[in-house]
Motif scaffolding. Structure first.
Motif, PDB file in Angstrom:
ATOM      1  N   TRP A   4     -26.933 -38.058 -24.358  1.00 50.74           N
ATOM      2  CA  TRP A   4     -26.778 -36.913 -23.465  1.00 50.74           C
ATOM      3  C   TRP A   4     -26.020 -37.382 -22.233  1.00 50.74           C
ATOM      4  O   TRP A   4     -26.146 -38.552 -21.805  1.00 50.74           O
ATOM      5  CB  TRP A   4     -28.151 -36.381 -23.040  1.00 50.74           C
ATOM      6  N   TYR A   5     -25.289 -36.494 -21.625  1.00 49.96           N
ATOM      7  CA  TYR A   5     -24.496 -36.860 -20.465  1.00 49.96           C
ATOM      8  C   TYR A   5     -24.844 -35.974 -19.286  1.00 49.96           C
ATOM      9  O   TYR A   5     -25.436 -34.908 -19.420  1.00 49.96           O
ATOM     10  CB  TYR A   5     -22.994 -36.766 -20.797  1.00 49.96           C
ATOM     11  N   ASP A  31     -32.042 -43.799 -27.492  1.00 49.82           N
ATOM     12  CA  ASP A  31     -31.947 -44.830 -28.523  1.00 49.82           C
ATOM     13  C   ASP A  31     -33.347 -45.159 -28.995  1.00 49.82           C
ATOM     14  O   ASP A  31     -34.131 -45.793 -28.271  1.00 49.82           O
ATOM     15  CB  ASP A  31     -31.260 -46.071 -27.958  1.00 49.82           C
ATOM     16  N   ARG A  32     -33.694 -44.689 -30.182  1.00 47.61           N
ATOM     17  CA  ARG A  32     -35.037 -44.891 -30.738  1.00 47.61           C
ATOM     18  C   ARG A  32     -35.372 -46.376 -30.854  1.00 47.61           C
ATOM     19  O   ARG A  32     -36.520 -46.766 -30.706  1.00 47.61           O
ATOM     20  CB  ARG A  32     -35.137 -44.204 -32.101  1.00 47.61           C
ATOM     21  N   GLU A  33     -34.355 -47.205 -31.121  1.00 43.50           N
ATOM     22  CA  GLU A  33     -34.614 -48.626 -31.289  1.00 43.50           C
ATOM     23  C   GLU A  33     -35.036 -49.282 -29.966  1.00 43.50           C
ATOM     24  O   GLU A  33     -35.764 -50.271 -29.952  1.00 43.50           O
ATOM     25  CB  GLU A  33     -33.367 -49.312 -31.839  1.00 43.50           C
ATOM     26  N   LEU A  40     -32.430 -42.963 -21.862  1.00 38.93           N
ATOM     27  CA  LEU A  40     -31.895 -44.146 -21.215  1.00 38.93           C
ATOM     28  C   LEU A  40     -30.767 -43.757 -20.276  1.00 38.93           C
ATOM     29  O   LEU A  40     -29.802 -43.082 -20.687  1.00 38.93           O
ATOM     30  CB  LEU A  40     -31.404 -45.141 -22.260  1.00 38.93           C
ATOM     31  N   LEU A  41     -30.904 -44.170 -19.016  1.00 36.10           N
ATOM     32  CA  LEU A  41     -29.899 -43.884 -17.992  1.00 36.10           C
ATOM     33  C   LEU A  41     -29.296 -45.209 -17.557  1.00 36.10           C
ATOM     34  O   LEU A  41     -30.006 -46.109 -17.104  1.00 36.10           O
ATOM     35  CB  LEU A  41     -30.517 -43.163 -16.798  1.00 36.10           C
ATOM     36  N   ALA A  59     -32.363 -46.922 -15.899  1.00 36.56           N
ATOM     37  CA  ALA A  59     -33.695 -46.322 -15.884  1.00 36.56           C
ATOM     38  C   ALA A  59     -34.069 -45.814 -17.270  1.00 36.56           C
ATOM     39  O   ALA A  59     -33.199 -45.544 -18.115  1.00 36.56           O
ATOM     40  CB  ALA A  59     -33.749 -45.182 -14.887  1.00 36.56           C
ATOM     41  N   LYS A  60     -35.386 -45.718 -17.477  1.00 38.70           N
ATOM     42  CA  LYS A  60     -35.947 -45.038 -18.636  1.00 38.70           C
ATOM     43  C   LYS A  60     -36.649 -43.796 -18.132  1.00 38.70           C
ATOM     44  O   LYS A  60     -37.583 -43.885 -17.338  1.00 38.70           O
ATOM     45  CB  LYS A  60     -36.945 -45.930 -19.360  1.00 38.70           C
TER      46      LYS A  60
END
Length: 535
Positions: A4-5, A31-33, A40-41, A59-60
């Motif tokens: 996403w952006y 990212d599921r992994e 995820l930023l 950041a998460k």
């Protein structure tokens, strides 16, 4: 993998709490992994929640929890005055709690907080560190193991291994409440204040670190070299080097073994001057026979490392088992162990009383050595219960002591004496009255044993039964037992005015005039060694 952006919509939390907004990010992805639940930023991350803006390198973001973790160059800006920087943040938008780690710095106006672990509650405005930290303002540096900083009041609570570092002193304690605005430190646990001139021990009080003023309670103790002092409470002005103490005061010099007591005292640290009043007294305890002295106003002045002067003004009273004294004022010099009484002083030892314009007591090895009475010197001792008194007067009197009792007396300058010869049953039989240049009297077990008259002698010897009342006493004779201190506690009694003299209390008797002779036969003419005072 999905991405996403910036500009995409992030739904609000399910419970209706205000969401965390993404103001800026270089890369926004999922990212599921890496993390199943986090967005995820990465790169120039800027997040906003309520009135705070938060920055970090990456950041998460946990959308459902309304929470994020930030990494690298973390910075929080809130309002115009609060900024926090660190290496890691765990921020919960549900309860507004920020867990900050790694080289945390909170800047709040002129205040700065440093630690490695800080929990900051934005709801209450309180930050809490728990792994050592410090707070600095424009004047002090304070550090502790645990601390609580209130951004609303700018007050801090420090706990465990607390140190307040001021340019003029250091304060050590286990709990301290500090106001960074007023610079007031509230002491609530046993504390130690260390300065250049000494140490203060206290457990409760307030220290104004800006004005260098302290008001301490719970019997604080000041220690300076061999001196220490305490009272129920203490007001201390460090700039003026002045302490004011209240109730149950003790000021002690352990090296010189003297102490000053009272219920109110002032002490000037720079000149070593102390003043006490309200039941004020000093204690000199260098020997087994402790000396106690009371006056309405007691002063203490440190002359040097070996000498302290004590001065009692107004109703000065002194008690020691072997000697007692009263005067208008008394000065005691600890270096030479000299005590001087002014203003019609009286001194008693055993059955003897001495008085004059000025009386000096010389103490040697903790014991009374001799007394020097100057101008209008007068010595008297009671002979029996029939109003008979040995009397000796002159320009000066030297009275010597041995084994805690009066040993001998020299009278010099226009010396006059009245004394009595006793029979084996200690009954007065002869009345002797004489004048000469010097008179020496010696005592044994407080009884007159020898008399030596020097120079041209003029006098009379008369049977006691033939003595007229007017010949029993010199006109200025005063017997003053009612003024004599009888114990330590008696030094606090007001000394009555001398006036109830023996001649005023004598019984009315009619006796013929005495018989005069040209020469005097002393009661004892045995040669004695003249005892001179020390040079």
């Amino acid at each position: 993998m999905a991405s996403w952006y910036r500009g995409d919509t992030v739904s609000a939390p399910k419970d209706g709490k205000e969401r965390i907004y993404i103001e800026n990010v270089d890369l926004w992805k999922y990212d599921r992994e890496i993390d199943t639940f986090a967005q995820l930023l990465v790169g120039n991350v800027v997040l906003r929640h309520k009135d705070a803006t938060m920055y970090c390198d990456s950041a998460k973001l946990y959308q459902e929890q309304n929470r994020f973790e930030g990494f690298g160059a973390v910075r929080i800006e809130q309002g115009d005055s609060l900024e926090i920087t660190c290496g890691y943040i765990d921020y919960n938008g549900m309860n507004l709690l920020a867990r900050l780690r790694e080289s945390v710095v909170m800047n709040h106006g002129n205040n700065h907080l440093y630690t490695d672990s800080l929990d900051y509650d934005r709801k209450t405005g309180i930050g809490y560190y728990f792994d050592t930290g410090s707070v600095t303002d424009t004047l002090n540096v304070l550090s502790s193991t645990y601390g609580t900083y209130d951004t609303k009041t700018k007050k801090v609570v420090f706990e465990e291994d607390v140190v307040l570092d001021n340019p003029n002193f250091k304060l050590y304690t286990d709990q301290l409440n500090y106001d960074t605005e007023s610079k007031l430190a509230d002491i609530v646990s046993p504390s130690r204040i260390v300065g250049d001139s000494g140490i203060i021990y206290t457990s409760r009080g307030t220290y104004d670190t800006d004005r260098d003023l302290a008001y301490l309670m719970n019997r604080p103790v000041m220690v300076s070299g061999t001196r220490w002092m305490t009272g129920d409470s203490l007001f201390y002005d460090r700039k003026a080097m002045r302490a004011e103490m209240y109730n149950h005061i003790q000021m002690k010099d352990t090296a010189q073994q003297v102490a000053l007591f009272g219920n109110y005292a002032i002490y000037h640290e720079d000149i070593g001057y102390g003043l006490a009043k309200d039941s004020a007294y000093i204690v000199e305890y260098s020997s087994e026979d402790t000396l106690y002295m009371h006056a309405k106003l007691m002063e203490m002045l440190k002359v040097d490392s070996l000498c302290t002067l004590f001065k009692g003004k107004g109703n000065a009273r002194l008690y020691r088992p072997n000697a007692q004294a009263v005067a208008d004022s008394i000065i005691y010099n600890t270096r030479d162990s000299i005590m001087v009484g002014y203003g019609k002083p009286f001194i008693w030892s055993g059955k003897s009383q001495v008085t004059g314009d000025t009386v000096s007591l010389f103490i040697k090895n903790g014991a009374l050595d001799y007394a020097h009475i100057r101008e209008n010197a007068y010595l008297s001792s009671k002979v029996d219960e029939k109003k008979h008194y040995n009397q000796m007067r002159g320009r000066e009197v030297l009275a010597y002591f041995s084994n805690e009792q009066m040993d001998s007396v020299w009278t010099r300058g226009n010396a006059e004496v009245i004394y009595y010869s006793l029979n084996p049953d200690s009954v007065a039989t002869e009345h002797v009255k004489a004048q000469c240049s010097e008179i020496f009297m010696q005592f044994e077990k407080e009884e007159l044993s020898k008399v030596k008259l020097l120079g041209r002698q003029v006098g009379t010897v008369s049977p006691v039964l033939l003595i007229d009342e007017s010949q029993l006493y010199y006109p200025d004779f005063v017997w003053f037992p009612e003024g004599r201190p009888t114990s330590f506690l008696d030094i606090f009694r007001a000394t009555p005015k001398p006036g109830s003299s023996a001649k005023d209390q004598k019984e009315e008797v009619n006796t013929p005039p005495n018989q005069e002779t040209e020469a005097l036969t002393p009661a004892e003419t045995t040669e004695v060694t003249k005892k001179e005072p020390p040079k």
